[in-house]
Scaffold this motif. Structure first.
Motif, PDB file in Angstrom:
ATOM      1  N   ASN A 128       0.799  -1.226   0.000  1.00  0.00           N
ATOM      2  CA  ASN A 128       0.000   0.000   0.000  1.00  0.00           C
ATOM      3  C   ASN A 128       0.827   1.268   0.000  1.00  0.00           C
ATOM      4  N   ASN A 129       2.130   1.160   0.207  1.00  0.00           N
ATOM      5  CA  ASN A 129       2.994   2.331   0.183  1.00  0.00           C
ATOM      6  C   ASN A 129       3.437   2.713  -1.226  1.00  0.00           C
ATOM      7  N   ARG A 130       3.071   1.903  -2.199  1.00  0.00           N
ATOM      8  CA  ARG A 130       3.476   2.214  -3.572  1.00  0.00           C
ATOM      9  C   ARG A 130       2.542   3.262  -4.179  1.00  0.00           C
ATOM     10  N   PRO A 131       3.054   4.142  -5.046  1.00  0.00           N
ATOM     11  CA  PRO A 131       2.222   5.232  -5.572  1.00  0.00           C
ATOM     12  C   PRO A 131       1.077   4.766  -6.463  1.00  0.00           C
ATOM     13  N   ASP A 132       1.127   3.542  -6.955  1.00  0.00           N
ATOM     14  CA  ASP A 132       0.040   3.051  -7.809  1.00  0.00           C
ATOM     15  C   ASP A 132      -0.867   2.067  -7.078  1.00  0.00           C
ATOM     16  N   ALA A 133      -0.766   2.001  -5.751  1.00  0.00           N
ATOM     17  CA  ALA A 133      -1.552   1.023  -4.989  1.00  0.00           C
ATOM     18  C   ALA A 133      -3.055   1.221  -5.188  1.00  0.00           C
ATOM     19  N   HIS A 134      -3.472   2.470  -5.440  1.00  0.00           N
ATOM     20  CA  HIS A 134      -4.899   2.748  -5.609  1.00  0.00           C
ATOM     21  C   HIS A 134      -5.479   2.131  -6.889  1.00  0.00           C
ATOM     22  N   LEU A 135      -4.632   1.679  -7.785  1.00  0.00           N
ATOM     23  CA  LEU A 135      -5.113   1.125  -9.051  1.00  0.00           C
ATOM     24  C   LEU A 135      -5.625  -0.311  -8.916  1.00  0.00           C
ATOM     25  N   LYS A 162       2.328  -0.937 -16.725  1.00  0.00           N
ATOM     26  CA  LYS A 162       2.671   0.462 -16.439  1.00  0.00           C
ATOM     27  C   LYS A 162       3.978   0.544 -15.660  1.00  0.00           C
ATOM     28  N   ARG A 163       4.202  -0.401 -14.751  1.00  0.00           N
ATOM     29  CA  ARG A 163       5.466  -0.401 -14.013  1.00  0.00           C
ATOM     30  C   ARG A 163       6.639  -0.642 -14.957  1.00  0.00           C
ATOM     31  N   MET A 164       6.465  -1.534 -15.904  1.00  0.00           N
ATOM     32  CA  MET A 164       7.534  -1.764 -16.877  1.00  0.00           C
ATOM     33  C   MET A 164       7.725  -0.556 -17.780  1.00  0.00           C
ATOM     34  N   ASP A 165       6.646   0.137 -18.105  1.00  0.00           N
ATOM     35  CA  ASP A 165       6.769   1.379 -18.872  1.00  0.00           C
ATOM     36  C   ASP A 165       7.580   2.416 -18.090  1.00  0.00           C
ATOM     37  N   LEU A 166       7.334   2.491 -16.774  1.00  0.00           N
ATOM     38  CA  LEU A 166       8.097   3.415 -15.942  1.00  0.00           C
ATOM     39  C   LEU A 166       9.576   3.046 -15.941  1.00  0.00           C
ATOM     40  N   LEU A 195       5.243 -11.788 -18.120  1.00  0.00           N
ATOM     41  CA  LEU A 195       6.170 -10.765 -17.642  1.00  0.00           C
ATOM     42  C   LEU A 195       7.439 -10.714 -18.484  1.00  0.00           C
ATOM     43  N   ALA A 196       8.000 -11.878 -18.788  1.00  0.00           N
ATOM     44  CA  ALA A 196       9.222 -11.932 -19.587  1.00  0.00           C
ATOM     45  C   ALA A 196       8.986 -11.381 -20.986  1.00  0.00           C
ATOM     46  N   ASP A 197       7.878 -11.758 -21.597  1.00  0.00           N
ATOM     47  CA  ASP A 197       7.569 -11.259 -22.937  1.00  0.00           C
ATOM     48  C   ASP A 197       7.392  -9.742 -22.934  1.00  0.00           C
ATOM     49  N   GLN A 198       6.694  -9.234 -21.926  1.00  0.00           N
ATOM     50  CA  GLN A 198       6.462  -7.796 -21.848  1.00  0.00           C
ATOM     51  C   GLN A 198       7.757  -7.031 -21.581  1.00  0.00           C
TER      52      GLN A 198
END
Length: 260
Positions: free
Chosen positions: A80-87, A118-122, A160-163
């Protein structure tokens, strides 16, 4: 459409995905805060650091000295401390992880996959060279009340590996020892925690046989490695695995096995 084009570019060989070499020096620091600043001054061939903690400027500085950066995030749990937890949706969230203030998540969920993409995009936008997705063995680590299976985990980990590869990112297999034989060809390197304690280190021979680096971390309670612990450096390890010792908070402190 853009993602499809990127993936096709990867398949055609346009991307050269980074692959650590056997014997590379690995530095792992996940605890980064005011009391534990990210330390990339020590010698290492690759630095593995939290995705949100590391800055593009720090990554550029590491690249300038010829090293690589791996960006860590959990791909199998909600913090829950991650900035995208609300997603995350309520039905994405499973039971609490044993010993951690996190919850397992449903890896079959399309919303979970969207968050991970989105995390991989970041990671890509920050210019990370690769990613270390954590908690990718939930099928075997108490995911009761979610119900995903061994097969579901294989599907997700390959996704995950493919992405990652579609974005030109290297990816390491974190633990998940029980699926090494099915997943080694999809991942570029491996990171294990405490394989000596669980007598699992030799399972990584498959990665090494393919010329892929394997990094092992064993934990100690203070900045001291006892003579008993040091025996792990020469006991039941496949040739080429690099073992280091860290404290549980995974700060910058490290003790590496000599002559590896």
């Amino acid at each position: 459409m853009l993602l499809s084009l990127i993936f096709l570019s990867f398949l055609s060989g346009s991307f050269a995905v980074y692959r650590p070499s056997i014997g590379d020096v690995f530095q792992w620091q996940l605890q980064v805060d005011d009391n534990h600043p990210f330390d990339y001054s020590m010698h290492a061939d690759l630095y593995d650091v939290d995705l949100w903690a590391v800055t593009p400027q720090q990554i550029a500085a590491i690249h300038a000295k010829g090293a690589k950066v791996i960006c860590y995030f959990s791909a199998g749990s909600l913090d829950n401390n991650r900035p995208d937890a609300h997603l995350f949706h309520s039905n994405d969230i499973g039971n609490k992880m044993d010993g951690w203030d996190e919850h397992w998540i449903d890896i079959r969920s399309s919303n979970v996959k969207s968050i991970m993409a989105k995390r991989m995009d970041l990671a890509k936008s920050k210019n990370c060279d690769g990613i270390e997705p954590d908690n990718v063995d939930g099928y075997d680590s108490g995911n009761a009340h979610i119900g995903f299976s061994f097969h579901d985990q294989l599907v997700y980990n390959r996704w995950l590996a493919d992405q990652a590869h579609a974005r030109g990112l290297s990816i390491g297999l974190k633990n998940d020892v029980g699926q090494i034989q099915q997943l080694h060809s999809s991942f570029d390197w491996a990171l294990n925690e405490e394989c000596h304690d669980y007598d699992e280190c030799m399972e990584y021979q498959t990665f090494l046989d393919e010329g892929k680096a394997v990094f092992n971390v064993e934990y100690v309670n203070s900045h001291h490695v006892s003579s008993t612990k040091q025996q792990m450096c020469t006991r039941n390890s496949p040739t080429g695995m690099r073992t280091q010792f860290k404290v549980w908070d995974v700060t910058s402190w490290v003790w590496r096995c000599p002559n590896q």
